[in-house]
Design a protein around this motif. Structure first.
Motif, PDB file in Angstrom:
ATOM      1  N   GLU A   1      34.822  56.925  45.548  1.00 37.16           N
ATOM      2  CA  GLU A   1      36.336  56.210  46.126  1.00 37.16           C
ATOM      3  C   GLU A   1      36.419  56.599  47.602  1.00 37.16           C
ATOM      4  N   ARG A   2      37.426  55.889  48.064  1.00 35.08           N
ATOM      5  CA  ARG A   2      37.624  56.113  49.350  1.00 35.08           C
ATOM      6  C   ARG A   2      39.150  57.004  49.312  1.00 35.08           C
ATOM      7  N   ASN A   3      39.296  57.928  50.066  1.00 33.56           N
ATOM      8  CA  ASN A   3      40.497  58.920  50.227  1.00 33.56           C
ATOM      9  C   ASN A   3      41.501  57.949  50.781  1.00 33.56           C
TER      10      ASN A   3
ATOM     11  N   GLU B   1      30.999  47.593  58.940  1.00 35.58           N
ATOM     12  CA  GLU B   1      32.389  48.522  59.143  1.00 35.58           C
ATOM     13  C   GLU B   1      33.320  47.529  59.606  1.00 35.58           C
ATOM     14  N   ASN B   2      34.706  47.802  59.670  1.00 40.23           N
ATOM     15  CA  ASN B   2      35.902  47.073  59.533  1.00 40.23           C
ATOM     16  C   ASN B   2      36.510  47.122  60.774  1.00 40.23           C
ATOM     17  N   ARG B   3      36.390  48.530  61.581  1.00 42.79           N
ATOM     18  CA  ARG B   3      37.517  48.657  62.734  1.00 42.79           C
ATOM     19  C   ARG B   3      36.503  49.130  63.888  1.00 42.79           C
TER      20      ARG B   3
ATOM     21  N   MET C   1      31.730  42.389  46.392  1.00 44.37           N
ATOM     22  CA  MET C   1      31.942  43.632  46.565  1.00 44.37           C
ATOM     23  C   MET C   1      31.843  44.355  45.342  1.00 44.37           C
ATOM     24  N   THR C   2      32.259  45.699  45.325  1.00 44.31           N
ATOM     25  CA  THR C   2      32.268  46.370  44.111  1.00 44.31           C
ATOM     26  C   THR C   2      32.601  45.944  42.843  1.00 44.31           C
ATOM     27  N   GLU C   3      33.792  45.175  42.784  1.00 46.38           N
ATOM     28  CA  GLU C   3      34.217  44.619  41.664  1.00 46.38           C
ATOM     29  C   GLU C   3      33.646  43.461  40.927  1.00 46.38           C
TER      30      GLU C   3
ATOM     31  N   LEU D   1      28.660  31.811  55.541  1.00 43.79           N
ATOM     32  CA  LEU D   1      29.841  31.812  55.288  1.00 43.79           C
ATOM     33  C   LEU D   1      30.236  33.173  54.480  1.00 43.79           C
ATOM     34  N   MET D   2      31.403  33.631  54.985  1.00 45.95           N
ATOM     35  CA  MET D   2      31.854  34.928  54.034  1.00 45.95           C
ATOM     36  C   MET D   2      33.291  34.598  53.476  1.00 45.95           C
ATOM     37  N   THR D   3      33.514  35.324  52.511  1.00 49.49           N
ATOM     38  CA  THR D   3      34.669  35.316  51.972  1.00 49.49           C
ATOM     39  C   THR D   3      35.055  36.705  51.078  1.00 49.49           C
ATOM     40  N   VAL D   4      36.147  37.071  51.138  1.00 48.52           N
ATOM     41  CA  VAL D   4      36.872  38.121  50.137  1.00 48.52           C
ATOM     42  C   VAL D   4      37.498  37.402  48.828  1.00 48.52           C
ATOM     43  N   ALA D   5      36.903  37.386  47.680  1.00 52.62           N
ATOM     44  CA  ALA D   5      37.449  36.489  46.517  1.00 52.62           C
ATOM     45  C   ALA D   5      38.806  37.166  46.173  1.00 52.62           C
TER      46      ALA D   5
ATOM     47  N   VAL E   1      25.577  41.121  50.079  1.00 46.14           N
ATOM     48  CA  VAL E   1      26.980  41.593  49.118  1.00 46.14           C
ATOM     49  C   VAL E   1      27.468  42.842  49.961  1.00 46.14           C
ATOM     50  N   ARG E   2      28.551  43.068  50.028  1.00 50.80           N
ATOM     51  CA  ARG E   2      29.303  44.082  51.058  1.00 50.80           C
ATOM     52  C   ARG E   2      29.751  45.223  49.884  1.00 50.80           C
ATOM     53  N   ILE E   3      28.990  46.072  49.855  1.00 50.85           N
ATOM     54  CA  ILE E   3      29.432  47.292  48.764  1.00 50.85           C
ATOM     55  C   ILE E   3      30.085  48.459  49.226  1.00 50.85           C
ATOM     56  N   GLY E   4      31.241  49.169  49.165  1.00 50.29           N
ATOM     57  CA  GLY E   4      31.507  50.137  49.443  1.00 50.29           C
ATOM     58  C   GLY E   4      31.524  51.164  48.284  1.00 50.29           C
ATOM     59  N   ARG E   5      32.660  51.035  47.371  1.00 54.22           N
ATOM     60  CA  ARG E   5      32.837  52.194  46.561  1.00 54.22           C
ATOM     61  C   ARG E   5      31.754  52.538  45.483  1.00 54.22           C
ATOM     62  N   ALA E   6      31.154  51.294  45.191  1.00 56.07           N
ATOM     63  CA  ALA E   6      29.990  51.639  44.061  1.00 56.07           C
ATOM     64  C   ALA E   6      28.935  52.450  44.655  1.00 56.07           C
TER      65      ALA E   6
ATOM     66  N   PHE F   1      29.736  43.676  61.310  1.00 50.33           N
ATOM     67  CA  PHE F   1      31.205  43.648  61.564  1.00 50.33           C
ATOM     68  C   PHE F   1      31.540  43.093  60.343  1.00 50.33           C
ATOM     69  N   ILE F   2      32.642  43.440  59.479  1.00 43.02           N
ATOM     70  CA  ILE F   2      33.120  42.624  58.375  1.00 43.02           C
ATOM     71  C   ILE F   2      34.501  42.735  58.128  1.00 43.02           C
ATOM     72  N   GLY F   3      35.317  43.485  59.150  1.00 43.51           N
ATOM     73  CA  GLY F   3      36.582  43.310  59.230  1.00 43.51           C
ATOM     74  C   GLY F   3      37.289  42.277  60.128  1.00 43.51           C
TER      75      GLY F   3
ATOM     76  N   GLY G   1      26.104  48.559  53.048  1.00 41.30           N
ATOM     77  CA  GLY G   1      26.911  49.409  52.716  1.00 41.30           C
ATOM     78  C   GLY G   1      28.233  49.278  53.397  1.00 41.30           C
ATOM     79  N   ALA G   2      29.343  48.892  52.619  1.00 43.61           N
ATOM     80  CA  ALA G   2      30.693  48.921  53.230  1.00 43.61           C
ATOM     81  C   ALA G   2      31.243  50.298  53.783  1.00 43.61           C
ATOM     82  N   SER G   3      31.309  50.714  54.621  1.00 42.04           N
ATOM     83  CA  SER G   3      31.303  52.229  54.995  1.00 42.04           C
ATOM     84  C   SER G   3      32.551  52.530  55.559  1.00 42.04           C
ATOM     85  N   LYS G   4      33.513  52.020  55.704  1.00 45.17           N
ATOM     86  CA  LYS G   4      34.787  52.246  56.127  1.00 45.17           C
ATOM     87  C   LYS G   4      35.490  53.699  55.611  1.00 45.17           C
ATOM     88  N   THR G   5      35.723  54.297  56.707  1.00 44.98           N
ATOM     89  CA  THR G   5      36.784  55.938  56.173  1.00 44.98           C
ATOM     90  C   THR G   5      35.627  56.935  55.700  1.00 44.98           C
TER      91      THR G   5
HETATM   92  C1  LIG Z   1      36.122  47.508  51.990  1.00 44.22           C
HETATM   93  C2  LIG Z   1      35.283  46.102  52.148  1.00 44.22           C
HETATM   94  C3  LIG Z   1      34.304  45.961  51.120  1.00 44.22           C
HETATM   95  C4  LIG Z   1      33.779  46.748  50.180  1.00 44.22           C
HETATM   96  O1  LIG Z   1      34.748  47.109  49.088  1.00 44.22           O
HETATM   97  P1  LIG Z   1      34.776  48.010  47.793  1.00 44.22           P
HETATM   98  O2  LIG Z   1      35.573  47.498  47.044  1.00 44.22           O
HETATM   99  O3  LIG Z   1      34.646  49.483  48.399  1.00 44.22           O
HETATM  100  O4  LIG Z   1      33.227  47.700  47.513  1.00 44.22           O
HETATM  101  C5  LIG Z   1      33.644  44.529  51.289  1.00 44.22           C
HETATM  102  N1  LIG Z   1      34.301  43.596  52.102  1.00 44.22           N
HETATM  103  C6  LIG Z   1      35.066  43.745  53.180  1.00 44.22           C
HETATM  104  C7  LIG Z   1      35.596  42.865  54.203  1.00 44.22           C
HETATM  105  C8  LIG Z   1      35.958  45.417  53.076  1.00 44.22           C
HETATM  106  O5  LIG Z   1      36.949  45.310  53.716  1.00 44.22           O
END
Ligand SMILES: *Cc1c(COP(=O)(O)O)cnc(C)c1O
Length: 225
Positions: free
Chosen positions: A222-224, A55-57, A198-200, A162-166, A213-218, A79-81, A32-36
């Motif tokens: 939505e984050r504020n 968490e990112n920070r 991630m969510t998308e 390995l990790m990536t953000v597409a 998988v690092r899933i936040g919004r789903a 830690f994902i940030g 669960g990507a729980s930032k904010t």
């Molecule tokens: C915020 C974040 C996610 C999750 O993003 P969503 O679109 O909310 O699922 C995954 N990975 C990283 C590194 C992020 O910063």
């Protein structure tokens, strides 16, 4: 939808994609990507059975880790940030896995600051996007194979994968290709963990071999801001 429903729906989608990828259900870890998100939201998710949070920070994460611990909740913290080297010590102490090792300097700092074997992933900037951190695959001065060799030689780090953000793209084939590149790289080097999706794009990522998988919004909505 409330969080219980969102989490359930996410689990179903992850399970279906896992089976499509030819792997047993339950073999992909949902983080669960729980930032904010506030600590009580995280606590609810953990009580619903989400046992991994990312968490990112550091400044934001530590009070949340402490707040959940006070309620007797101890999920696995990822830690994902982007991590600053001056926060390496606290990150090594408080997180089970660091997904976002993006420079050799950071790897060396984490190695120096950790007491046992610290689980890490190397972040790869697949498409060389200037806005993203991570090792690139196109730097002639520092080939990725050399980077990996150096990080693997650090005695206090356990390089799991390995990790990536597409890249953000409407075109699924671009996203899919970047996941395939990461999966191919992991295969070449015998790395077993792939943190991607991630969510998308988490279903595409799982189809291409994601193990985490690092899933936040789903999950959280939505984050504020
Ligand atoms: C915020 C974040 C996610 C999750 O993003 P969503 O679109 O909310 O699922 C995954 N990975 C990283 C590194 C992020 O910063």
């Amino acid at each position: 939808m409330n969080m219980a429903e969102r989490l359930e729906r996410t689990r179903e989608r992850v399970a279906a994609a896992t089976v499509r990828s030819g792997r047993p259900e339950g073999s992909v870890r949902i983080i669960g990507a729980s930032k904010t998100m506030a600590p009580d939201v995280l606590a609810e998710a953990v009580r619903l059975g989400l046992s991994d949070l990312g968490e990112n920070r550091i400044q934001e994460a530590i009070p949340k880790i402490d707040a959940l611990a006070r309620e007797g909740l101890q999920p696995t913290w990822h830690f994902i940030g982007h991590l600053q080297t001056n926060k390496a010590k606290v990150a090594a102490e408080r997180f089970a896995i660091i997904h976002s090792v993006d420079t050799l300097k950071l790897a060396e700092e984490l190695n120096a600051r950790s007491s046992g074997k610290l689980k890490v992933l190397l972040e790869v900037n697949i498409a060389d996007e200037p806005s993203k951190s991570g090792f690139t695959l196109t730097n002639p001065e520092l080939p990725f194979s050399d980077t990996l060799l150096k990080v693997r030689s650090l005695p206090n780090l356990d390089v799991l994968g390995l990790m990536t953000v597409a890249p953000h793209s409407e075109d699924d084939s671009i996203v899919r290709r970047s996941f395939q590149t990461l999966a191919g790289l992991a295969r070449v080097y015998g790395l077993t963990e792939l943190s991607m999706g991630m969510t998308e794009d988490f279903e595409t990522a799982i189809e291409e071999g994601a193990t985490m998988v690092r899933i936040g919004r789903a999950i959280f909505g939505e984050r504020n801001g």
